[in-house]
Design an enzyme around this catalytic site. Structure first.
Site, PDB file in Angstrom:
ATOM      1  N   ASP A  93     109.146 -66.355  72.629  1.00 30.22           N
ATOM      2  CA  ASP A  93     108.823 -67.015  71.356  1.00 30.22           C
ATOM      3  C   ASP A  93     108.447 -68.482  71.533  1.00 30.22           C
ATOM      4  O   ASP A  93     108.620 -69.282  70.622  1.00 30.22           O
ATOM      5  CB  ASP A  93     110.001 -66.913  70.369  1.00 30.22           C
ATOM      6  CG  ASP A  93     110.536 -65.497  70.237  1.00 30.22           C
ATOM      7  OD1 ASP A  93     109.722 -64.596  69.985  1.00 30.22           O
ATOM      8  OD2 ASP A  93     111.748 -65.292  70.394  1.00 30.22           O
ATOM      9  N   ASN A 118     107.192 -55.162  72.434  1.00 32.74           N
ATOM     10  CA  ASN A 118     108.298 -56.094  72.217  1.00 32.74           C
ATOM     11  C   ASN A 118     107.832 -57.539  72.335  1.00 32.74           C
ATOM     12  O   ASN A 118     108.582 -58.462  72.036  1.00 32.74           O
ATOM     13  CB  ASN A 118     109.437 -55.825  73.195  1.00 32.74           C
ATOM     14  CG  ASN A 118     108.995 -55.890  74.646  1.00 32.74           C
ATOM     15  OD1 ASN A 118     107.820 -55.688  74.971  1.00 32.74           O
ATOM     16  ND2 ASN A 118     109.935 -56.140  75.544  1.00 32.74           N
ATOM     17  N   HIS A 121     103.046 -61.991  69.524  1.00 32.12           N
ATOM     18  CA  HIS A 121     102.285 -63.229  69.566  1.00 32.12           C
ATOM     19  C   HIS A 121     101.592 -63.444  68.228  1.00 32.12           C
ATOM     20  O   HIS A 121     100.845 -62.583  67.767  1.00 32.12           O
ATOM     21  CB  HIS A 121     101.239 -63.184  70.687  1.00 32.12           C
ATOM     22  CG  HIS A 121     101.846 -63.126  72.051  1.00 32.12           C
ATOM     23  ND1 HIS A 121     101.132 -62.786  73.178  1.00 32.12           N
ATOM     24  CD2 HIS A 121     103.101 -63.361  72.476  1.00 32.12           C
ATOM     25  CE1 HIS A 121     101.926 -62.812  74.234  1.00 32.12           C
ATOM     26  NE2 HIS A 121     103.122 -63.158  73.824  1.00 32.12           N
ATOM     27  N   VAL A 495     101.754 -79.603  68.103  1.00 35.54           N
ATOM     28  CA  VAL A 495     102.318 -80.373  66.991  1.00 35.54           C
ATOM     29  C   VAL A 495     102.118 -79.655  65.655  1.00 35.54           C
ATOM     30  O   VAL A 495     102.152 -80.266  64.592  1.00 35.54           O
ATOM     31  CB  VAL A 495     101.706 -81.797  66.935  1.00 35.54           C
ATOM     32  CG1 VAL A 495     102.182 -82.627  68.106  1.00 35.54           C
ATOM     33  CG2 VAL A 495     100.176 -81.736  66.889  1.00 35.54           C
TER      34      VAL A 495
END
EC number: 6.3.4.4
Length: 505
Positions: A93, A118, A121, A495
Site C-alpha cells: 500500500d 491481493n 493498485h 504530495v
C-alpha cells in the site's frame, strides 16, 4: 465521539506520540527552541515493551549526492535502465501503482511478476477517473504500453475479466495490450473458499489473509497439482485435472463440499473462459527475452512489498510469493544480469493491514487520526490499515535486499499538519543492547524497544508544490535525513494522489 484536529498535535499532549497509560518525562520541558531540543520520553503501547524517544541533532548535510535534478522529471525518468522495477519497501500500500503509471509512458512494456488479486493498485487517468486494479498492470492507462502478466502471477480469470470489462467500458483499450503467461497458474473460486476455511482453522494465530485464495493457489502450485493457463488449451484433460484439485481440497477441509455437479459447472465455465482468454495467452518468457534483445524498455511492477516476502518478511505474517528483487527473475523468466535500476516505494510513515509485528505502530486515537488523514483503507479488502512512524530499520533492511538505485517517498503531504514527526532509527533488545539487523524472530519483534529521532513538522500545505526547493525547510530536512539514514537517494516525492502531485528531486 471526540474529534481531534491534526494541526494541534504535540508530542507531549496527544495520543499520536504519547501513551494512553502513562508518560514519564526524563529531561525537562518538551518543545523546540529552534535547534532541536534534546529530550527523552518513555511510554507504554498496550502490552508492548516500552519504546524510547531520543533527541535528534540538527540534520547533517546528506551524504547522498543529488545530481541531474530536472523540474520536469524527464531526465530523471529517461535515465532509468532498459529493465527497471518498482518495488514496495514496507508492508504494501505504498503507492507503487501511481509511480508505475507515470513511468509507463516511457517504457514499452509493464510487467507483473508475482502475486495475484491481493495486490491492489489505485491509479487515476487524466480526467481524474479512479481505477482500482488487482491483476492488470498499472501501465494499462498508457495507450502504447504492453502489459504482461508473468508466469509468477496467480490468475483469477473472473476477476481479470471484470477488470478488463471495467477498463474497456471507460474507454481503455485492452485487446492486444494484455499478455497472460501460458505458465501462470489459475486461481479458482474454490481457492478463495479454502482460504477462508484455513483462516478459520488458524483462528488462534490469525494471519490476516485477504481471502483472495492466493496462499491455497500457490500451495497447489508447489505440491504440483495446480492448473496452468496453458492447460486451458486442452479441455479434453482439463476435467480430470480439476477433479484432482477439488478432491484434494475436499479431503483436506471438512467444510468444503464437493460433488460432481460442482465439477460439471466449473468445467462449463472454464470452457467459456478459455475461449475468451485465448487471444491474451502468450509465451511471455520468449516475449520478454525477445523484447530485451530488441532493446525494448521494460518496467516491472511489484505487488505487495518486501516486508511481506515469503523469505524476508515477518513470517508467517507474509504473502506466498517473493515481492522483492529476486521475484523479478523467477516470475518473468529473465536473467539477473539484465535487471537494472530498482526504485523502492516507501510512505513517509508506515502502514500495515492485518496481523503481524509492527514495531513503530501508533496506538489509539493517534493512529486513527493518521489513518483518516491518509485515507488508509485497503484497496483490496477495504480494511483499515494500522499506522505508525517511518521505520528506518525495516527500510534499511529492504534497501539491502533489493539494492535500490533510488526511492519514491509517498504521501509526504499527509504529515503536513503535525508539529513534530518521529523516525524509528534503532531497535534495542529488552536489555538495552542494539540489534544490528532486522530480526527474523517475530517474538523478538514484539518485545523490542524502538529508538526515535524527533524532527520538527512544517505545518503547511505542500500538495501544490512541484519543485523540491519550494518545500518547507523542515520537509526537506525530513527527506534528507531519511536519505542519510538509509544511504539511498530519494528521487521522487509524492504530495497527493493525482498524477501530477509528484516532485522530482
Amino acid at each position: 465521539m471526540t474529534t481531534m484536529n491534526i494541526s494541534t498535535l504535540r508530542l507531549d499532549s496527544n495520543p499520536i506520540t504519547t501513551s494512553t497509560k502513562s508518560t514519564t518525562h526524563r529531561s525537562g520541558a518538551l518543545g523546540y527552541n529552534g535547534s532541536y531540543s534534546c529530550r527523552l520520553l518513555q511510554f507504554q503501547k498496550k502490552n508492548k515493551a516500552p519504546s524510547i524517544i531520543v533527541c535528534s541533532t540538527k540534520p547533517l548535510a546528506s551524504v547522498v549526492e543529488h545530481q541531474g535534478v530536472n523540474d520536469s522529471g524527464l531526465t530523471r525518468i529517461e535515465s532509468l535502465s532498459q529493465v527497471s522495477g518498482v518495488l514496495g519497501c514496507q508492508w504494501g500500500d505504498e503507492g507503487k501503482g501511481k509511480l508505475v503509471d507515470i513511468l509507463a509512458k516511457h517504457f514499452d512494456i509493464v510487467a507483473r511478476c508475482q502475486g495475484g488479486a491481493n495486490a491492489g493498485h489505485t491509479i487515476y487517468n487524466s480526467e481524474g477517473k479512479k481505477f482500482a486494479l488487482h491483476l492488470v498492470p498499472s501501465g494499462i492507462l498508457n495507450e502504447e504500453t504492453i502489459c504482461v502478466i508473468g508466469n509468477g502471477v496467480v490468475v483469477h480469470l473472473p476477476g481479470l475479466f471484470k477488470e478488463i470489462d471495467n477498463l474497456e467500458s471507460n474507454g481503455v483499450s485492452c485487446q492486444g495490450r494484455i499478455l497472460v503467461s501460458d505458465r501462470a497458474h489459475l486461481l479458482f473460486d474454490f481457492h478463495q473458499e479454502v482460504d477462508g476455511l484455513r483462516e478459520a482453522e488458524l483462528a488462534k494465530s490469525f494471519i490476516g489473509t485477504t481471502k483472495r485464495g492466493i496462499g491455497p493457489c500457490y500451495s497447489s502450485k508447489v505440491i504440483r497439482n495446480g492448473i496452468r493457463v496453458s492447460d486451458l488449451r486442452h479441455m479434453d484433460t482439463f476435467p480430470q485435472q480439476l477433479d484432482l484439485l477439488l478432491s484434494d481440497a475436499a479431503s483436506r477441509f471438512q467444510g468444503f463440499n464437493y460433488g460432481r455437479d460442482m465439477l460439471k459447472e466449473e468445467v462449463e465455465r472454464y470452457k467459456k473462459f478459455a475461449e475468451r482468454l485465448e487471444p491474451f495467452i502468450t509465451d511471455t518468457v520468449h516475449f520478454m527475452n525477445d523484447a530485451i534483445s530488441q532493446k525494448k524498455k521494460i518496467l516491472v511492477e511489484g505487488g505487495q512489498a518486501t516486508m511481506l516476502d515469503i523469505d524476508f518478511g515477518t513470517y508467517p505474517f507474509v504473502t506466498s510469493s517473493s515481492p522483492s528483487a529476486g521475484g523479478i527473475c523467477t516470475g518473468l523468466g529473465i536473467a539477473p544480469r539484465v535487471v537494472g535500476d530498482l526504485v523502492g516505494v516507501v510512505k513517509a510513515y508506515t502502514t500495515r493491514v492485518g496481523s503481524g509485528p509492527f514495531p513503530t505502530e501508533i496506538m489509539g486515537k493517534g493512529g486513527d487520526l493518521l489513518r483518516f488523514a491518509g485515507q488508509e483503507f485497503g484497496t483490496t479488502t477495504g480494511r483499515p490499515r494500522r499506522c505508525g512512524w517511518l521505520d528506518i530499520v525495516a527500510l534499511r533492511f529492504c534497501c539491502q535486499i533489493n539494492g535500490f538505485a533510488s526511492l519514491n517517498l509517498t504521501k509526504l503531504d499527509v504529515l503536513s499538519d503535525l508539529s513534530e514527526i518521529q523516525l524509528g532509527v534503532t531497535y534495542r533488545h529488552p536489555d538495552g543492547s542494539t540489534l544490528n539487523s532486522f530480526p527474523s524472530d517475530i517474538r523478538l519483534l514484539e518485545q523490542i524497544k524502538v529508538e526515535y529521532e524527533v524532527m520538527p513538522g512544517w505545518q503547511s500545505d505542500i500538495s501544490s508544490v512541484r519543485k523540491y526547493s519550494d518545500l518547507p525547510k523542515a520537509a526537506r530536512e525530513y527527506v534528507e535525513r531519511i536519505e542519510e539514514l538509509v544511504g539511498v537517494p530519494v528521487h521522487y516525492i509524492g504530495v497527493g494522489p493525482g498524477r501530477d502531485a509528484l516532485i522530482y528531486k
